[in-house]
Design a protein around this motif. Structure first.
Motif, mmCIF file in Angstrom:
data_model
loop_
_atom_site.group_PDB
_atom_site.id
_atom_site.type_symbol
_atom_site.label_atom_id
_atom_site.label_comp_id
_atom_site.label_asym_id
_atom_site.label_seq_id
_atom_site.Cartn_x
_atom_site.Cartn_y
_atom_site.Cartn_z
ATOM 1 N N TYR A 79 0.858 -1.184 0.000
ATOM 2 C CA TYR A 79 0.000 0.000 0.000
ATOM 3 C C TYR A 79 0.895 1.236 0.000
ATOM 4 N N GLN A 80 0.587 2.168 -0.885
ATOM 5 C CA GLN A 80 1.411 3.364 -0.987
ATOM 6 C C GLN A 80 0.625 4.612 -0.579
ATOM 7 N N LEU A 81 1.221 5.380 0.326
ATOM 8 C CA LEU A 81 0.649 6.647 0.769
ATOM 9 C C LEU A 81 1.378 7.793 0.067
ATOM 10 N N GLU A 82 0.592 8.707 -0.514
ATOM 11 C CA GLU A 82 1.155 9.921 -1.109
ATOM 12 C C GLU A 82 0.516 11.124 -0.435
ATOM 13 N N LEU A 83 1.339 11.960 0.148
ATOM 14 C CA LEU A 83 0.882 13.174 0.817
ATOM 15 C C LEU A 83 1.387 14.372 0.013
ATOM 16 N N ASN A 84 0.470 15.032 -0.681
ATOM 17 C CA ASN A 84 0.814 16.176 -1.525
ATOM 18 C C ASN A 84 0.425 17.465 -0.823
ATOM 19 N N GLY A 85 1.423 18.252 -0.490
ATOM 20 C CA GLY A 85 1.171 19.526 0.169
ATOM 21 C C GLY A 85 2.334 20.452 -0.066
ATOM 22 N N ALA A 86 2.810 21.072 1.005
ATOM 23 C CA ALA A 86 3.982 21.929 0.888
ATOM 24 C C ALA A 86 5.163 21.132 0.353
ATOM 25 N N LYS A 87 5.193 19.865 0.680
ATOM 26 C CA LYS A 87 6.206 18.983 0.119
ATOM 27 C C LYS A 87 5.572 17.619 -0.149
ATOM 28 N N LEU A 88 6.152 16.911 -1.081
ATOM 29 C CA LEU A 88 5.628 15.605 -1.459
ATOM 30 C C LEU A 88 6.240 14.536 -0.564
ATOM 31 N N THR A 89 5.398 13.788 0.101
ATOM 32 C CA THR A 89 5.849 12.719 0.973
ATOM 33 C C THR A 89 5.194 11.417 0.534
ATOM 34 N N SER A 90 5.958 10.341 0.524
ATOM 35 C CA SER A 90 5.402 9.032 0.168
ATOM 36 C C SER A 90 5.916 7.981 1.138
ATOM 37 N N LYS A 91 5.131 6.968 1.325
ATOM 38 C CA LYS A 91 5.488 5.880 2.234
ATOM 39 C C LYS A 91 4.809 4.612 1.726
ATOM 40 N N THR A 92 5.505 3.482 1.830
ATOM 41 C CA THR A 92 4.959 2.202 1.384
ATOM 42 C C THR A 92 4.809 1.252 2.565
ATOM 43 N N PHE A 93 3.650 0.631 2.660
ATOM 44 C CA PHE A 93 3.366 -0.362 3.705
ATOM 45 C C PHE A 93 3.248 -1.731 3.036
ATOM 46 N N SER A 94 3.904 -2.731 3.603
ATOM 47 C CA SER A 94 3.776 -4.098 3.122
ATOM 48 C C SER A 94 2.924 -4.882 4.127
ATOM 49 N N VAL A 95 1.801 -5.385 3.676
ATOM 50 C CA VAL A 95 0.837 -6.059 4.556
ATOM 51 C C VAL A 95 0.789 -7.548 4.216
ATOM 52 N N SER A 96 0.942 -8.388 5.234
ATOM 53 C CA SER A 96 0.773 -9.837 5.095
ATOM 54 C C SER A 96 -0.439 -10.263 5.912
ATOM 55 N N VAL A 97 -1.291 -11.090 5.325
ATOM 56 C CA VAL A 97 -2.492 -11.585 6.012
ATOM 57 C C VAL A 97 -2.431 -13.118 6.019
ATOM 58 N N TYR A 98 -2.504 -13.691 7.217
ATOM 59 C CA TYR A 98 -2.382 -15.135 7.362
ATOM 60 C C TYR A 98 -3.731 -15.756 7.711
ATOM 61 N N ALA A 99 -3.993 -16.920 7.091
ATOM 62 C CA ALA A 99 -5.216 -17.656 7.409
ATOM 63 C C ALA A 99 -5.111 -18.262 8.803
ATOM 64 N N ARG A 100 -6.252 -18.466 9.447
ATOM 65 C CA ARG A 100 -6.258 -19.103 10.766
ATOM 66 C C ARG A 100 -5.870 -20.570 10.614
ATOM 67 N N LEU A 101 -5.042 -21.036 11.528
ATOM 68 C CA LEU A 101 -4.457 -22.367 11.408
ATOM 69 C C LEU A 101 -5.361 -23.449 12.004
ATOM 70 N N PRO A 102 -5.469 -24.605 11.326
ATOM 71 C CA PRO A 102 -6.191 -25.740 11.913
ATOM 72 C C PRO A 102 -5.320 -26.459 12.940
ATOM 73 N N VAL A 103 -5.934 -27.303 13.745
ATOM 74 C CA VAL A 103 -5.194 -28.085 14.746
ATOM 75 C C VAL A 103 -4.646 -29.346 14.072
ATOM 76 N N PRO A 104 -3.340 -29.628 14.190
ATOM 77 C CA PRO A 104 -2.779 -30.842 13.576
ATOM 78 C C PRO A 104 -3.396 -32.106 14.180
ATOM 79 N N VAL A 105 -3.499 -33.141 13.341
ATOM 80 C CA VAL A 105 -4.062 -34.431 13.770
ATOM 81 C C VAL A 105 -2.964 -35.485 13.707
#
Length: 244
Positions: A79-105
């Motif tokens: 995800y990229q954030l761009e802040l345009n104002g008196a100065k240009l600022t940008s920031k990148t977020f890396s998001v990981s989403v994990y599935a809920r784990l089952p119980v081993p048998v």
């Protein structure tokens, strides 16, 4: 974790009147949210890309921070954030989403059962997992591990222990943020095979019973044939005696 919410912070206490806030997603830099300096209206674009963000985006009017609610694995990415104002600022977020784990048998490996074996063969299995590692532990020491991302097959890891083994074994499924553990009860799963078919799989037990039945039928047929043959010989001798 799937189902959780995540907030991507701008680290701005309050946005200025001449600031534009733009949030973009993925390699295509698809615009998913913005705050415009012209009319100070915040907008979210739920249908971009492919509707995966529908009813899941919340934009803070004061700070410009973006919250994604009820996340799924489809929301992982950059995800990229761009802040345009008196100065240009940008920031990148890396998001990981994990599935809920089952119980081993943990189960007995019926394909490797023999009454003459001194070891107990086990399998630890899980279904429909990805981005996770399945491991056997003896106490706190890792014995073996496997990690495969294929939702169409089950993930299984074998282990052999002695029947009288006193170590503490456990099977653990984990990803970077959670884990599920199943402890091995050797006394329940690893009773010896001697004199019993209960520790083997049902298929092997059926095969053994079928073979025993076939041997029994063959034995009966041989005995009947032998009896009939002897009776026939006796009848022939009796007829020959009467003829004389």
């Amino acid at each position: 974790m799937e189902g959780d919410s995540v907030t991507l912070n701008t680290d701005v206490t309050k946005i200025h009147e001449d600031d534009d806030i733009l949030w973009k997603y993925g390699a295509e830099n698809s615009l998913i949210a913005k705050i415009s300096k012209e009319n100070r209206i915040s907008s979210t674009y739920d249908d971009v890309p492919d509707g995966r963000f529908r009813d899941r985006l919340k934009l803070d009017d004061q700070t410009g921070s973006l919250t994604i609610t009820n996340t799924t694995t489809e929301h992982a990415g950059d995800y990229q954030l761009e802040l345009n104002g008196a100065k240009l600022t940008s920031k990148t977020f890396s998001v990981s989403v994990y599935a809920r784990l089952p119980v081993p048998v943990i189960s007995r490996d019926s394909s490797n059962c023999s009454s003459s074996s001194s070891n107990c063969s086990l399998l630890c299995s899980v279904l429909n997992v990805c981005n996770a590692t399945l491991s056997w532990y003896a106490g706190i020491s890792v014995l073996s591990s496997i990690s495969v991302c294929d939702l169409s097959i089950s993930l299984s890891l074998p282990l052999e222990v002695e029947y009288q083994d006193k170590n503490t074994y456990s099977c653990v499924l984990n990803n970077p943020i959670s884990n599920q553990t199943t402890h091995l009860d050797i006394n329940t799963l690893c009773h010896t095979c001697a004199g019993s078919v209960h520790c083997c799989g049902s298929t092997e037990a059926v095969i053994r019973l079928a073979l025993s039945a076939l041997v029994g039928v063959a034995t009966v047929i041989v005995l009947l044939y032998d009896i009939r043959s002897r009776r026939a010989e006796q009848d022939q001798e009796h007829i020959h005696t009467l003829g004389q």
